[in-house]
Design a protein around this motif. Structure first.
Motif, PDB file in Angstrom:
ATOM      1  N   ARG A  76       0.842  -1.191   0.000  1.00 37.91           N
ATOM      2  CA  ARG A  76       0.000   0.000   0.000  1.00 37.91           C
ATOM      3  C   ARG A  76       0.880   1.243   0.000  1.00 37.91           C
ATOM      4  NH1 ARG A  76      -3.726  -0.197   5.082  1.00 37.91           N
ATOM      5  NH2 ARG A  76      -1.920  -1.255   5.977  1.00 37.91           N
ATOM      6  N   THR A  77       0.454   2.242  -0.734  1.00 37.90           N
ATOM      7  CA  THR A  77       1.173   3.516  -0.685  1.00 37.90           C
ATOM      8  C   THR A  77       0.817   4.252   0.606  1.00 37.90           C
ATOM      9  OG1 THR A  77      -0.610   4.587  -1.917  1.00 37.90           O
ATOM     10  CG2 THR A  77       1.245   3.723  -3.197  1.00 37.90           C
ATOM     11  N   ASP A  78       1.791   4.931   1.138  1.00 38.89           N
ATOM     12  CA  ASP A  78       1.577   5.603   2.424  1.00 38.89           C
ATOM     13  C   ASP A  78       0.523   6.703   2.341  1.00 38.89           C
ATOM     14  OD1 ASP A  78       3.448   3.981   3.579  1.00 38.89           O
ATOM     15  OD2 ASP A  78       5.112   5.397   3.342  1.00 38.89           O
ATOM     16  N   GLN A  87       7.830   2.831  -7.860  1.00 39.96           N
ATOM     17  CA  GLN A  87       7.330   1.941  -6.805  1.00 39.96           C
ATOM     18  C   GLN A  87       6.914   0.580  -7.376  1.00 39.96           C
ATOM     19  OE1 GLN A  87       4.274   4.541  -5.270  1.00 39.96           O
ATOM     20  NE2 GLN A  87       5.537   5.195  -3.521  1.00 39.96           N
ATOM     21  N   THR A 208      -3.434  -0.010  -3.731  1.00 38.68           N
ATOM     22  CA  THR A 208      -3.192  -1.271  -3.023  1.00 38.68           C
ATOM     23  C   THR A 208      -2.972  -2.373  -4.036  1.00 38.68           C
ATOM     24  OG1 THR A 208      -4.689  -0.532  -1.259  1.00 38.68           O
ATOM     25  CG2 THR A 208      -4.098  -2.866  -1.302  1.00 38.68           C
ATOM     26  N   GLU A 235      10.878  -6.961   3.995  1.00 37.32           N
ATOM     27  CA  GLU A 235      11.046  -5.828   4.905  1.00 37.32           C
ATOM     28  C   GLU A 235      12.370  -5.100   4.662  1.00 37.32           C
ATOM     29  OE1 GLU A 235      10.548  -7.356   8.840  1.00 37.32           O
ATOM     30  OE2 GLU A 235       8.365  -7.061   8.824  1.00 37.32           O
ATOM     31  N   GLN A 243       4.027   0.682   2.177  1.00 35.18           N
ATOM     32  CA  GLN A 243       3.899  -0.129   3.387  1.00 35.18           C
ATOM     33  C   GLN A 243       3.661  -1.578   2.977  1.00 35.18           C
ATOM     34  OE1 GLN A 243       0.901   1.181   6.121  1.00 35.18           O
ATOM     35  NE2 GLN A 243       1.023  -0.637   7.400  1.00 35.18           N
ATOM     36  N   VAL A 244       4.367  -2.496   3.649  1.00 36.10           N
ATOM     37  CA  VAL A 244       4.276  -3.918   3.324  1.00 36.10           C
ATOM     38  C   VAL A 244       3.706  -4.662   4.517  1.00 36.10           C
ATOM     39  CG1 VAL A 244       5.523  -5.963   2.544  1.00 36.10           C
ATOM     40  CG2 VAL A 244       6.305  -3.697   1.851  1.00 36.10           C
ATOM     41  N   ASP A 245       2.648  -5.434   4.284  1.00 39.70           N
ATOM     42  CA  ASP A 245       2.053  -6.272   5.325  1.00 39.70           C
ATOM     43  C   ASP A 245       1.852  -7.676   4.779  1.00 39.70           C
ATOM     44  OD1 ASP A 245       1.630  -4.523   7.650  1.00 39.70           O
ATOM     45  OD2 ASP A 245       0.329  -3.400   6.293  1.00 39.70           O
ATOM     46  N   THR A 476       0.781  -7.155  11.718  1.00 40.38           N
ATOM     47  CA  THR A 476       0.781  -7.098  10.256  1.00 40.38           C
ATOM     48  C   THR A 476      -0.317  -7.963   9.662  1.00 40.38           C
ATOM     49  OG1 THR A 476       2.188  -7.357   8.300  1.00 40.38           O
ATOM     50  CG2 THR A 476       2.457  -8.991  10.051  1.00 40.38           C
ATOM     51  N   ARG A 479      -3.528  -5.850   9.689  1.00 42.99           N
ATOM     52  CA  ARG A 479      -3.464  -4.792   8.676  1.00 42.99           C
ATOM     53  C   ARG A 479      -3.631  -5.372   7.276  1.00 42.99           C
ATOM     54  NH1 ARG A 479       0.880  -3.025  12.029  1.00 42.99           N
ATOM     55  NH2 ARG A 479       2.360  -3.903  10.524  1.00 42.99           N
TER      56      ARG A 479
END
Length: 828
Positions: A76-78, A87, A208, A235, A243-245, A476, A479
């Motif tokens: 997801r972009t911040d 990206q 996303t 990570e 953001q990585v989850d 995580t 999220r």
């Protein structure tokens, strides 16, 4: 047993520091073994032989590339804007690095997949346009041929006289047949694309994206180190502004085994001990004993995690049980010792007597817990049996620590176990009066009604495994779950794999049509959002599809969808016979595990209760008391299940108890609650009712003996129960979703059983029954061995202890009491 523990207690007290150092050495060895040989814990649960297991094995055989586990990575972009080109390139590079890891077969780049899907859609549209153009051209050619044929017919010339015209007609017919075949292929392709249109890898707003990691092994045999390497690689990737989850199939955490909630629970236990014992030093002793025992039991068990598969919840269960019973068992012995010291008994004699009397009750109480936990191995469910064994090891260590380490500590601290204001006060004779019959009747009716009301939600209990929605909000997994549900729909968090095993292979040119035919029948259910082909076997007799349900993997609608799909009897043109449909995936596996656990629950309950009834008959030499003990346990068990259902399934008090998303109750929680609560309930029954029996056999009338035992045992049982509730309650706020309902169920179960059943219901029933509570057939009384759990024989050999116990005849005791005691002594 009492004499052995008496000698053991005196010896441990005499050796003092040597025993303490020996146990510290055992703790060091256990910790060293864990560091040297301990492996990783698993976060998945499987039961061999289930329908999901069978389908997964068939997938591995027919479609090896589709049999491995899959996990989702959410990017997801911040700032919520669409991904930039840089990206997107960074995400692709990071997933490519993951694809090179050991244990990873491949990865799916969400942006490349979206572009491929768009390109395929354009190709289908172009092909459909070409088909229409071809039809128009063929129609024009047909018109020319028809016009020429009409001219020949007007001239009276037969069509056969013009071979060129006949050849043109044949060519047109062949071209039209070929074009229609192509049109059918294009139409089938469009139908499949429409069925799969609900599956996306990039959200509509472009902010996303869902990457997929395909592993070489299935979900239940995937090593934790492989998943950890995926997490570490992503990570460490350079993805600015992203953001990585990770979904729960990839990210698994053992954090929360000892967190703030659990520490607060131990602190509350310490406060309770301080209030009860009214001195800091004796209040610390049970905590020291318990913590040392937990350290030994848990680390020694985890030392085998490298060779035995252990679930991540296993050590948490060991910590819960070790802390709770370790504190309680040590407290029982210390409390008995302090009471004897106040009555003037010599220090070491008091330690030995406390170990021989209260310690005997501890051993038998621990035996009931051990029996219930080890019986989990009889279920045939591997991970559950391992959890039971680890819990039993921790309880066994707690018992051993109580009868050796506690006496050693008492020997070291000496008379400092009493505060300076406490002075010997001599013997005390209990003068308890029996409760009124009206109070006894209310003590039966009100608790039963109250527990039945609390148990009502258990009638609608639904079992399953926690999904990412049940994890803590700062994890995580949570999220990733919520981001996926928001951007792509909740069903994307738990796609199903549906297989169709045909009785005969289909022809090569019928493969696509067969896929469409099967996919459309699967998609006919209301709760199916999308269906996409996942593979076809080499001989074209086995088809697999990815199915996205409307709701998440833990929802009731998805559970029903799995059942409906398994009952589906599809028809396939050109493939006569029955088509076998199979379903696999997270939701399917949860259903199978829950069903099998529900099937073994009655058997397990019967085995545990049956064996424990025998043990209780031996201990109490009564038929009613064991039946009353078990009946009260059943009430408190169902009340605890009702409370768990109301909180974790219905969502009552969700904000207070940190329930992020209500869902099904943890499927193996009822089995664990049965095993653990039964053992603990029998502990309180033993500690409380043994005092009643002790007073009764020493000549106190039956109804007065009930109150005598209740008043002598109530303070320590109350303290022990509050300690257990606080320790178990601390785990309600654990970061492990599987631990929360277990901690809550144990806390409420102990609360109901100790405060309602043991302290109110049991004494009330025993008052109403009177002497009948201790009735046992004479022939059975003769054949039963005398286990003397209250240590009466030991007390007779040590008269000061019997006097200090305050069990002499009360005012108004029957003269025949002495004769009864002599008779009992003769039997012994």
């Amino acid at each position: 047993m009492a004499h052995l523990l008496y000698r053991l207690g005196r010896s441990a007290a005499a050796l003092g520091w040597r025993v303490v150092v020996a146990w510290v050495a055992v703790l060091a060895v256990a910790a060293g073994a864990f560091l040297a040989f301990g492996g990783t814990l698993v976060s998945t649960f499987s039961i061999p032989g289930t329908e999901t297991d069978r389908v997964s094995a068939q997938l591995a055989q027919e479609l090896p590339g589709a049999s491995g586990a899959t996990g989702t990575v959410v990017f997801r972009t911040d700032d919520g804007s669409a991904f930039t080109a840089e990206q997107r390139d960074g995400v692709a590079a990071a997933l490519a690095d993951v694809g090179g890891l050991d244990g990873v077969s491949s990865t799916v780049d969400p942006f490349a997949t979206a572009e491929q899907t768009a390109a395929q859609t354009r190709q289908l549209e172009d092909a459909a346009a070409q088909v229409e153009d071809g039809r128009e051209q063929l129609d024009a050619g047909q018109q020319q041929v028809d016009a020429a044929a009409a001219q020949l017919e007007e001239a009276g010339v037969p069509l056969s006289a013009s071979p060129e015209l006949s050849a043109q007609q044949e060519q047109l017919d062949a071209s039209r047949a070929e074009l229609e075949a192509q049109a059918a292929q294009v139409e089938d392709g469009q139908r499949l694309a429409d069925l799969a249109s609900g599956i996306r890898t990039v959200s509509e707003d472009g902010s996303t994206a869902l990457g997929v990691v395909l592993f070489t092994q299935d979900q239940f045999s995937l090593p934790e180190e492989v998943k950890s390497s995926v997490v570490d690689t992503l990570e460490a990737a350079d993805l600015p502004g992203v953001q990585v989850d990770f979904s729960s199939e990839i990210a698994s955490s053992t954090e929360g085994i000892l967190g703030p909630g659990e520490i607060i629970g131990v602190v509350v236990a310490g406060v309770v001990l301080l209030l009860m014992l009214r001195a800091a030093l004796p209040a610390v002793l049970p905590l020291v004993t318990s913590l040392a025992g937990v350290g030994i039991g848990v680390t020694a068990s985890l030392a085998f995690s490298g060779v035995v598969e252990m679930a991540s919840v296993t050590p948490a269960l060991g910590v819960m049980l070790g802390l709770a019973v370790g504190i309680d068992y040590s407290l029982f012995i210390i409390n008995r010792h302090r009471r004897q010291l106040r009555e003037g008994v010599d220090l070491r004699e008091s330690i030995g007597l406390a170990n021989g009397t209260a310690g005997t009750a501890v051993v038998f109480a621990g035996s009931t817990v051990l029996l219930a936990l080890l019986a989990l191995n009889l279920t045939g469910i591997g991970f559950l049996g391992t959890m039971g064994t680890v819990g039993a090891v921790c309880v066994l260590v707690a018992v051993l620590m109580a009868v050796t380490f506690t006496p050693a500590l008492l020997g070291v601290v000496g008379r400092r176990v009493l505060d300076r204001r406490t002075r010997p006060r001599g013997a005390h004779v209990d003068r308890s009066r029996p409760m009124s019959t009206r109070r006894a009747v209310l003590g039966v009716v009100l608790p039963v009604l109250a527990l039945l009301v609390v148990a009502v939600p258990a009638l609608s209990i639904r079992l399953g495994l926690p999904s990412g929605a049940q994890e803590a909000e700062d994890t995580t997994q949570y999220r990733a779950y919520t981001a996926t549900a928001d951007a792509f729909g909740p069903g994307q968090n738990g796609p199903l794999v549906v297989t169709a095993d045909l009785p005969e292979p289909v022809a090569e040119d019928a493969e696509l049509a067969t896929q469409v035919e099967l996919a459309e029948q699967v998609a006919s259910f209301d709760d199916v959002v999308a269906v996409a082909p996942a593979g076809v076997s080499a001989d074209r007799s086995f088809f697999a599809f990815q199915v996205v349900p409307a709701d998440g993997p833990a929802s009731a609608s998805t559970e029903q969808l799995v059942q409906d799909l398994r009952a589906l009897d599809p028809t396939v043109e050109g493939a006569p016979g029955d088509v076998a449909v199979g379903v696999a995936g997270a939701a399917s596996g949860n259903i199978d595990i829950s069903d099998q656990l529900a099937d073994v629950l009655p058997v397990y309950l019967a085995v545990v209760v049956g064996l424990s009834l025998v043990l209780l008959v031996l201990v109490f030499r009564s038929l009613l008391v064991p039946v009353l003990a078990v009946g009260g346990f059943v009430l408190s068990l169902f009340a605890a299940l009702g409370a768990v259902t109301a909180v974790y399934q219905w969502g009552w008090l969700a904000d207070v108890l940190g329930v992020t998303s209500p869902g099904p109750v943890l499927n193996f929680a009822p089995l664990l609650l049965v095993g653990i609560l039964f053992g603990l309930a029998m502990d309180y029954q033993l500690f409380l009712v043994s005092g009643m029996r002790e007073a009764y056999v020493h000549g106190t009338p039956a109804r007065r003996a009930v109150m005598a035992g209740l008043r002598s045992g109530r303070p320590v049982v109350l303290a022990a129960a509050v300690i257990m509730v606080s320790v178990f309650g601390g785990f309600v706020f654990s970061h492990l979703a599987a631990v929360k309902p277990i901690g809550f169920g144990l806390a409420t179960g102990v609360l109901f059983d100790a405060f309602v059943v043991r302290l109110v219901l049991v004494p009330s029933v025993m008052h109403l029954v009177g002497r009948g509570a201790w009735w046992i057939p004479s022939w059975l009384d003769r054949v039963l061995p005398d286990v003397d759990v209250e240590g009466a024989a030991l007390e007779r050999e040590h008269p000061p202890a019997a006097t200090s116990r305050g069990v002499g005849p009360a005012d108004g005791a029957r003269p025949a009491a002495d004769e009864r005691e002599r008779e009992l002594a003769g039997r012994r």
